[in-house]
Design a protein around this motif. Structure first.
Motif, mmCIF file in Angstrom:
data_model
loop_
_atom_site.group_PDB
_atom_site.id
_atom_site.type_symbol
_atom_site.label_atom_id
_atom_site.label_comp_id
_atom_site.label_asym_id
_atom_site.label_seq_id
_atom_site.Cartn_x
_atom_site.Cartn_y
_atom_site.Cartn_z
ATOM 1 N N PRO A 138 -50.722 -93.972 -23.691
ATOM 2 C CA PRO A 138 -51.823 -94.948 -23.693
ATOM 3 C C PRO A 138 -52.968 -94.645 -22.738
ATOM 4 O O PRO A 138 -54.135 -94.903 -23.069
ATOM 5 N N SER A 280 -39.399 -93.448 -23.631
ATOM 6 C CA SER A 280 -39.966 -93.807 -24.931
ATOM 7 C C SER A 280 -40.971 -92.715 -25.263
ATOM 8 O O SER A 280 -41.322 -91.905 -24.401
ATOM 9 N N GLY A 282 -44.095 -92.868 -25.771
ATOM 10 C CA GLY A 282 -45.305 -93.022 -24.968
ATOM 11 C C GLY A 282 -45.035 -93.138 -23.483
ATOM 12 O O GLY A 282 -45.940 -93.484 -22.713
ATOM 13 N N GLU A 286 -45.782 -97.054 -22.029
ATOM 14 C CA GLU A 286 -45.552 -97.712 -23.315
ATOM 15 C C GLU A 286 -44.380 -98.674 -23.216
ATOM 16 O O GLU A 286 -44.439 -99.802 -23.715
ATOM 17 N N THR A 291 -50.745 -99.978 -18.359
ATOM 18 C CA THR A 291 -51.493 -98.734 -18.537
ATOM 19 C C THR A 291 -52.179 -98.316 -17.243
ATOM 20 O O THR A 291 -53.048 -99.041 -16.739
#
Length: 461
Positions: A138, A280, A282, A286, A291
């Motif tokens: 992200p 995960s 991401g 994530e 973020t």
């Protein structure tokens, strides 16, 4: 990787009985021959390499006994030079997420090998892996590849300083971000394992701007920011600690850290060298829904080859040369072999609705919950946990929320545990202060074999 392929992509078949037989045969051989091949190799290495190794934790200093010298790896298994087979929960310290020596990854590497191993010039593979990373993580709008997690973190630190015009950096006690001078302050990993103070050879001027807070303690962060308002370039954090043993954060802690850095204009960097593409697809950002501004990566994105990367918001990454004035370079950066292995590994992880992550989560929970239950059965104080394919446990009462809590673990008992599990054919990280790793190749049989070994060893401690 399709789940059916995960379950069948194994090393040459060995039943649990034959695995025990292999260990017994090895013990018999050792009793007849007092020097094993591993011991012979390590003895020679003492005269060739500092401490006989090229990375400190491999020396087994904190667990005793001689290090195991590997000959080959495949799937969930490692094989040493004496012919012994181990169920491996180190996985090259994290990269072997799809299993050691994946046939798919190897085939891609062989095809690339014919084209060349190093270009020292742009190649299309860099663009492809960059797009995969940007699509998955992200925080990343632009990325720069390098050759190790250490290089990624020291470059990210220089970038955040160039971007903010500030020098101070905040890290957390027990968190390890590589062996760059600025980070070797109250570090975890091998520094904690070996009981070393802040490393000799690091100038005091290099560590003077480094501030240390307590993990999972947001008030310790607030106090430091209050005392250094407008002076902190950024914050480095392992979003899940793996270098003080496995220590997860609270989501509230990460969210508050995000708020504090935004208010002060400091850059928040998640060091996802360990967690990236592991807990995960991401990464931790994530998983927790928080973020950061920058992210460092390594391990999994190289598919077992040396790699590192740092990335983040475009406006931050634009200060990196040649787009901007902050200089960083590398002869082997974007190496075509590393890019190829990383691309194929990420392709496998994306496949079948990311079924591999579900498999790892299920297997890891079964392993950790089983070991903790056996510890309770045999009267040991133990605590631990897992997220997807990353796990750990401590020989102490829980909970463990920070490095100071982790220091309460019984390291002497861990050393006996480690040696006992090794004798039973299970390879664990040779340190109380390292996380363990599951792969997509670990099967139910492997977990059952490990728990049976754990039952025997815990009963003997």
């Amino acid at each position: 990787m399709m789940m059916s392929q995960v379950k069948t992509a194994r090393a040459p078949s060995h039943s649990r009985a034959s695995m025990r037989s292999t260990r017994c045969q090895a013990a018999t051989t050792t009793s007849k021959h007092t020097v094993t091949k591993s011991a012979e190799i390590m003895k020679e290495a003492q005269d060739l390499l500092p401490g006989g190794v090229n990375s400190p934790v491999r020396a087994f200093k904190s667990v005793g006994g001689g290090p195991i010298v590997f000959d080959k790896v495949k799937g969930a298994y490692a094989f040493d030079v004496d012919g012994n087979k181990y169920v491996d929960y180190v996985g090259s310290w994290g990269p072997a997420i799809v299993g050691h020596a994946s046939d798919e990854v190897n085939e891609a590497l062989i095809a690339q090998l014919a084209k060349g191993t190093s270009f020292g010039a742009p190649c299309a593979l860099e663009n492809e892996l960059a797009k995969a990373v940007i699509d998955a993580v992200p925080s990343v709008e632009m990325v720069r590849f390098c050759n190790s997690g250490t290089e990624a973190c020291l470059s990210a630190l220089r970038t955040m300083r160039a971007y903010t015009g500030r020098e101070k950096v905040l890290k957390f006690v027990g968190c390890y971000h590589g062996h760059a001078d600025s980070f070797l302050v109250q570090a975890g990993s091998g520094v904690a394992t070996l009981g070393l103070p802040d490393s000799p050879g690091v100038p005091s001027a290099s560590t003077a701007p480094t501030l240390c807070a307590t993990y999972n303690d947001i008030e310790s962060v607030r106090e430091i920011f209050k005392a250094n308002k407008g002076e902190i370039a950024g914050v480095f954090i392992e979003p899940v600690v793996g270098n003080s043993g496995f220590i997860p954060p609270t989501k509230e802690f990460l969210q508050a850290l995000r708020e504090i850095t935004e208010e002060d204009g400091a850059v928040l960097c998640f060091d996802e060298v360990m967690t990236g593409f592991r807990i995960s697809y991401g990464g931790a950002q994530e998983h927790f829904g928080v973020t950061p501004d920058m992210t460092t990566m390594g391990k999994v994105i190289g598919g077992g080859l040396p790699v590192g990367a740092y990335g983040g918001k475009r406006e931050i990454m634009d200060v990196v040369a040649p787009a901007g004035p902050m200089y960083q370079a590398g002869t082997l950066s974007g190496n075509p072999l590393a890019m190829t292995a990383g691309l194929k590994t990420l392709e496998i992880l994306r496949r079948d609705d990311r079924a591999g992550y579900k498999h790892m989560d299920r297997q890891t929970k079964k392993l950790v919950e089983g070991i903790l239950e056996l510890g309770k059965k045999h009267g040991h104080a133990m605590t631990g946990g897992s997220i997807s394919g990353m796990f750990g446990f401590f020989f102490c009462e829980g909970p463990v929320n920070c490095f100071q809590d982790a220091e309460k673990t019984d390291t002497a008992k861990f050393a006996k545990w480690h040696r006992g599990m090794l004798e039973e054919g299970v390879y664990l990280a040779p340190s109380s202060y390292e996380a363990g790793f599951m792969s997509m190749a670990h099967t139910d049989e492997d977990i059952e074999f490990t728990l049976k070994a754990a039952d025997k060893v815990l009963a003997s401690l």
